[in-house]
Design an enzyme around this catalytic site. Structure first.
Site: not given
Ligand code: NAD
Length: 295
Positions: A52, A96, A119
């Site tokens: 990412k 994460q 997200d």
């Protein structure tokens, strides 16, 4: 059979994002900025976060990686999130997953400000998705829609079967495919671990999305000839002959299923790359929605 190559589709999206970032910078403004929090040293999570960050660089975005040790307390993690929420220089925040067992993932997800929820996991984002309101679409289902768009695969009126009902993949995917949007308008069946006769249901799918995390679960006998097959699964399977000691396997037995399909995603090189493209698009969206940064 069309190979839905995530390298090709994600490159096309990233080129557009880079052009948008260059325009932003040329106007004297700062670039979109993504902050990622990584807790502990899980190998797969390390790989995803590194990817990412690298992709942020490739598209001209700023990125900040905050590493916290495995033993970090929930309140220390919450403190980090509050600081990022309050920092006007940060446009998007991701934590994460998975987190260590002593931390409540739901509490952490809800602590991220919805305006920075790139997200798309916050209940506010999820609620807006259900009601068809503008929001951050969770990166993996978003990436799948972008893949369908890139390869111009029509979905309208088709029967889509989604295997897996997680909040981050299966459930939002089923909602999007059933929504009245481009690359939606399907009739959707959402299957999960308590679904009887799964193979029979899969055989009725014009579009089959496998997101259950069981390597090579979907066999040729479960796939209707001419189906579009989207393999979301990523599982590390031990293999002493591989360089790292493992291989990445999808949820679909690719070699036997591919010859039957109209189109299929490979693993690796399919949905994973599109997930990152979805995340980057969400980060630019967060930037553009910022009242002081928008044109
Ligand atoms: P999860 O474990 O949260 O959910 C799995 C779902 O599959 C559950 O809803 C469960 O009911 C269902 N399921 C399990 N066994 C089943 C069975 N035998 N029959 C029918 N349904 C069954 O997983 P997740 O977070 O949604 O991830 C699923 C897979 O996708 C994993 O391999 C994960 O690594 C991968 N993943 C990939 C990406 C990507 O970018 N490609 C992103 C997220 C997750």
């Amino acid at each position: 059979m069309i190979l839905l190559d995530g390298k090709i589709a994600s490159r096309a999206i990233k080129e557009k994002l880079l052009a948008a970032t260059e325009q932003i910078k040329a106007s004297g403004k700062t670039a979109p900025h993504l902050a990622a929090i990584l807790v502990g040293t899980n190998g797969a999570s390390e790989t995803y976060v590194a990817s990412k960050v690298k992709n942020c660089e490739e598209t001209g975005f700023e990125s900040t990686l905050i590493r916290l040790e495995e033993q970090v307390t929930e309140s220390e993690l919450l403190h980090q999130i509050v600081q990022l929420n309050q920092n006007p220089g940060i446009d998007g925040i991701l934590v994460q997953l998975p987190l260590p067992k002593h931390i409540n993932e739901s509490v952490i997800i809800q602590a991220i400000h919805p305006d920075k929820d790139v997200d798309g996991f916050h209940p506010i984002s999820a609620g807006k998705l259900v009601q068809g309101l503008p929001t951050f679409i969770p990166a993996t289902p978003y990436g799948i829609l972008l893949m369908l768009e890139h390869f111009q695969l029509s979905t309208k009126g088709k029967h889509a079967v989604v295997i897996g009902r997680s909040n981050i993949v299966g459930r939002p995917m089923s909602i999007l495919l059933s929504s009245n949007i481009p690359y939606g308008n399907c009739t959707v069946t959402l299957c999960h671990s308590h679904t009887p006769n799964l193979a029979d249901i899969c055989l009725q799918a014009d579009i089959l999305v496998a997101a259950l995390g069981k390597p090579e679960f979907v066999k040729a006998s479960m796939v209707k000839p001419g189906a579009i097959v989207i393999d979301v699964g990523i599982t590390r399977v031990t293999d002493a002959t591989a360089k790292n000691g493992f291989r990445i396997k999808g949820d679909v037995a690719f070699d036997e299923v591919a010859p039957l399909c109209e189109a299929i995603t490979p693993v690796p090189g399919g949905v994973g790359l599109m997930t990152i493209a979805g995340l980057l698009k969400n980060t630019l969206q967060a930037y553009q929605q910022h009242p002081l940064k928008a044109d």
